[in-house]
Every structure is written in structure tokens, then in C-alpha cells.
Design a protein around this motif. Structure first.
Motif, PDB file in Angstrom:
ATOM      1  N   VAL A  14       0.839  -1.201   0.000  1.00 31.70           N
ATOM      2  CA  VAL A  14       0.000   0.000   0.000  1.00 31.70           C
ATOM      3  C   VAL A  14       0.872   1.248   0.000  1.00 31.70           C
ATOM      4  N   TYR A  15       2.056   1.141   0.579  1.00 30.38           N
ATOM      5  CA  TYR A  15       3.070   2.180   0.472  1.00 30.38           C
ATOM      6  C   TYR A  15       4.377   1.630   1.009  1.00 30.38           C
ATOM      7  N   TYR A  16       5.425   2.437   0.935  1.00 33.95           N
ATOM      8  CA  TYR A  16       6.743   2.053   1.429  1.00 33.95           C
ATOM      9  C   TYR A  16       7.195   2.988   2.543  1.00 33.95           C
ATOM     10  N   CYS A  17       8.066   2.484   3.391  1.00 30.99           N
ATOM     11  CA  CYS A  17       8.711   3.292   4.426  1.00 30.99           C
ATOM     12  C   CYS A  17      10.217   3.081   4.360  1.00 30.99           C
ATOM     13  N   ILE A  18      10.932   3.933   5.054  1.00 28.39           N
ATOM     14  CA  ILE A  18      12.363   3.734   5.291  1.00 28.39           C
ATOM     15  C   ILE A  18      12.551   3.704   6.795  1.00 28.39           C
ATOM     16  N   ASN A  19      13.258   2.695   7.294  1.00 30.98           N
ATOM     17  CA  ASN A  19      13.486   2.636   8.739  1.00 30.98           C
ATOM     18  C   ASN A  19      14.903   2.184   9.056  1.00 30.98           C
ATOM     19  N   CYS A  20      15.306   2.438  10.282  1.00 33.35           N
ATOM     20  CA  CYS A  20      16.601   2.011  10.820  1.00 33.35           C
ATOM     21  C   CYS A  20      17.790   2.598  10.061  1.00 33.35           C
ATOM     22  N   ALA A  21      17.689   3.876   9.717  1.00 38.14           N
ATOM     23  CA  ALA A  21      18.793   4.624   9.117  1.00 38.14           C
ATOM     24  C   ALA A  21      18.571   6.089   9.474  1.00 38.14           C
ATOM     25  N   HIS A  22      19.644   6.848   9.654  1.00 41.74           N
ATOM     26  CA  HIS A  22      19.502   8.267   9.975  1.00 41.74           C
ATOM     27  C   HIS A  22      19.043   9.028   8.733  1.00 41.74           C
ATOM     28  N   PRO A  23      18.239  10.081   8.906  1.00 38.37           N
ATOM     29  CA  PRO A  23      17.756  10.837   7.734  1.00 38.37           C
ATOM     30  C   PRO A  23      18.860  11.282   6.782  1.00 38.37           C
ATOM     31  N   THR A  24      20.020  11.628   7.308  1.00 43.09           N
ATOM     32  CA  THR A  24      21.108  12.070   6.432  1.00 43.09           C
ATOM     33  C   THR A  24      21.631  10.942   5.551  1.00 43.09           C
ATOM     34  N   HIS A  25      21.313   9.703   5.901  1.00 46.10           N
ATOM     35  CA  HIS A  25      21.784   8.566   5.104  1.00 46.10           C
ATOM     36  C   HIS A  25      20.962   8.385   3.825  1.00 46.10           C
ATOM     37  N   PHE A  26      19.677   8.767   3.867  1.00 44.43           N
ATOM     38  CA  PHE A  26      18.820   8.477   2.715  1.00 44.43           C
ATOM     39  C   PHE A  26      18.163   9.711   2.099  1.00 44.43           C
ATOM     40  N   ALA A  27      18.287  10.882   2.724  1.00 38.85           N
ATOM     41  CA  ALA A  27      17.586  12.071   2.238  1.00 38.85           C
ATOM     42  C   ALA A  27      17.945  12.390   0.788  1.00 38.85           C
TER      43      ALA A  27
END
Length: 310
Positions: free
Chosen positions: A220-233
Motif C-alpha cells: 500500500v506504500y513504502y517506508c524507510i526505517n533504521c537509518a539516519h535521515p542524512t543517510h537516505f535524504a
């Protein structure tokens, strides 16, 4: 697919909060022992169950005060066959504890007058470590392996399921296929390394596009977890269709890599104010993201700062 009378995040323009890092809070703040990093056995103990419900009440109250929605995530990240066996659970006991964990959260939701804005999610964790890819399964193996937990969830009143800390695409696809067979709305939450890529080395774009292709856009949608925002922004700084499939963030408090966190003997809880600012910056570019919570090292301070933004 199972229907619910509550709007799921992808159907809503409202903001939903989640809790922070359950396991790190219990270990470092509550000074509890969690063998194999498993919180689900607490459900079977009266004292443990009370600790869990009190933990979630704090977060619901934060969301309620800010007039935001909330997603209760069951403490079942480790409640799959391989991990459960290590802490003494057979197949029958595992089914019972998975269902008991969801039933407890449904009852907790009923305590609140605004319970139409509170969702209950069944949490699924990886078969492996969650930080690295070990003994990767095929799609078919992953579908078969995770079907047991999903079958347990299908007999409850939850609203959706969330497969968290996914490190490679085959396991994610297998989970989606199993969820589809059980008619359960499913969220896939990928984790990334400091370079914004999955631990398998695959980019988020390729991972999301491959899962959608293999499952007819099953999540239904995706999330990002277990990483700091600066890692994936930077990796999601785009207006491409695959980015719009991301609706949720459950980031770590620490800027450390997974390898560094694995070796760290103390809790790095970062800066709660900066944590919230990082989320705000991401949402400026990605207006569709409307689920905000935490993962390792985060607690009520971090989620309170996020709530204050809305």
C-alpha cells in the motif's frame, strides 16, 4: 483484500505518528534484558505486558495532544520461526503470542475516544539480522517462511502489516505475495546504509520498482526505517513516481552506520530537535510522506519534537 473502516496513511492527507525505538528504549532506558533483541516474549508476562502498554500510551498521548493520527506497531519484529526458536517458542506458542500482541493493541486503541485515528499494525521482521544480508532467500522461500506469521495476523482485527528493516528485495517480494494471499494490506520498510542503498547494495529506486513490478504494486506504500535521515535524504530527493510511493519514515537517532551501531556499547540518542528538523526538510520536498516515527535510539523526546511541527 481486507478492508478497514479507518483510513490508512496512503488514503489520508493527515499525519500519523508512530513510536520510537522500542527495543533500544527497553534495553537502555528500562534496563531490561531482551534475548536476541526480541520484545515479543514480554507479551506473555503480566509485568512485561503492562510495560509495553504503558510505553505505547505515552506515544498515543503525544499524538492525541497534537491532534494527529497514530500507528500502533506490534512488538513482533522478532516473532518469526527462526528467531522465536532461539527464545524457546514452538509453532503453536508463536502463533498465540503474535495474536496476543495484536489483540492487546486493539484493546489499547479502544481506550481512546479518538480511536478512529489510531491504526494497529502487525510488525514483521527479517528472517536474518536486519543490518546485513545473510543466507538470502528466494522469493518463493521468503513467501513460505513469512506466511506463518501473516496467517496468525489474518485472524485478528489489525488494520495493516509492516515488514520492517528489509535488507534485500527477494524477501520483500515474498512477504508481499504472502500478504496478498492472506488479503492483508502490507507496507514494506527498507533500511539503508550511509550511502542511501540497501545493505544488499541495491538502490532504493531499483528495490521499490522491482517489488512493485513483481507484485502489481502490492504494497500500500513504502517506508524507510533504521537509518539516519542524512543517510537516505539525498537518495529520495526526486519527483519520480517511485519516490511518491514512500509514505513513512522511522529513522535512527544516530548518524552511525549499522556496523558502528552493532559494535557500540552505549546508546547514541542523537539530537531530538535536529531529528525533527531533518524530517521537516524531507517533507518539504516530499509532501506525500505522512508517517513519522523512530527506530534505534529514538524515544518520546524525538517524537514529541516531530509532533510539535504539526
Amino acid at each position: 483484500m481486507r478492508t478497514t473502516n479507518r483510513e490508512l496513511p496512503h488514503q489520508s492527507k493527515g499525519v500519523f505518528l508512530t513510536d520510537g525505538g522500542l527495543e533500544t528504549t527497553l534495553i537502555f532506558h528500562k534496563e531490561m534484558e531482551l534475548p536476541q533483541f526480541a520484545a515479543f516474549p514480554l507479551v506473555d508476562r503480566e509485568e512485561g505486558s503492562k510495560i509495553l502498554l504503558d510505553y505505547f500510551r505515552e506515544y498515543i498521548d503525544i499524538a492525541h495532544s497534537a491532534n494527529l493520527g497514530f500507528i500502533l506497531e506490534s512488538p513482533t519484529w522478532r516473532a518469526n520461526p527462526d528467531w522465536a526458536k532461539l527464545v524457546g517458542y514452538d509453532e503453536s506458542a508463536l502463533k498465540e503470542v503474535n495474536q496476543k500482541a495484536v489483540h492487546a493493541l486493539c484493546s489499547l486503541r479502544d481506550e481512546y475516544s479518538n480511536n478512529e485515528k489510531i491504526l494497529v499494525s502487525g510488525c514483521i521482521g527479517p528472517r536474518g539480522d536486519g543490518y546485513v544480508v545473510t543466507d538470502a532467500m528466494t522469493i518463493e522461500q521468503a513467501e513460505q517462511y513469512h506466511s506463518q506469521q501473516l496467517a496468525s495476523f489474518s485472524d485478528t482485527q489489525l488494520d495493516l502489516v509492516n515488514a520492517m528493516t528489509m535488507t534485500y528485495v527477494e524477501e520483500a517480494i515474498g512477504i508481499v505475495k504472502a500478504a496478498q494471499k492472506h488479503e492483508l494490506p502490507v507496507v514494506i520498510s527498507f533500511t539503508t546504509e550511509t550511502d542511501g542503498r540497501l545493505p544488499s547494495g541495491m538502490s532504493l529506486q531499483e528495490a521499490i520498482e522491482l517489488v512493485d513490478e513483481a507484485t502489481h504494486s502490492g504494497p500500500v506504500y513504502y517506508c524507510i526505517n533504521c537509518a539516519h535521515p542524512t543517510h537516505f535524504a539525498e537518495a529520495i530527493d526526486s519527483d519520480k513516481p517511485w519516490v511518491k510511493r514512500i509514505r513513512g519514515l522511522r529513522a535512527n537517532a544516530s548518524c552511525m552506520s549499522h556496523a558502528e551501531l552493532d559494535e557500540c556499547e552505549h546508546l547514541d540518542d542523537g539530537d531530538p530537535v535536529d531529528f525533527a528538523k531533518q524530517y521537516a526538510l524531507i517533507r518539504l520536498g516530499l509532501g506525500d510522506v505522512n508517517v513519522f516515527g523512530g527506530c534505534c535510539g529514538t524515544d518520546t523526546r524525538h517524537i514529541s519534537e516531530v509532533a510539535a511541527l504539526y
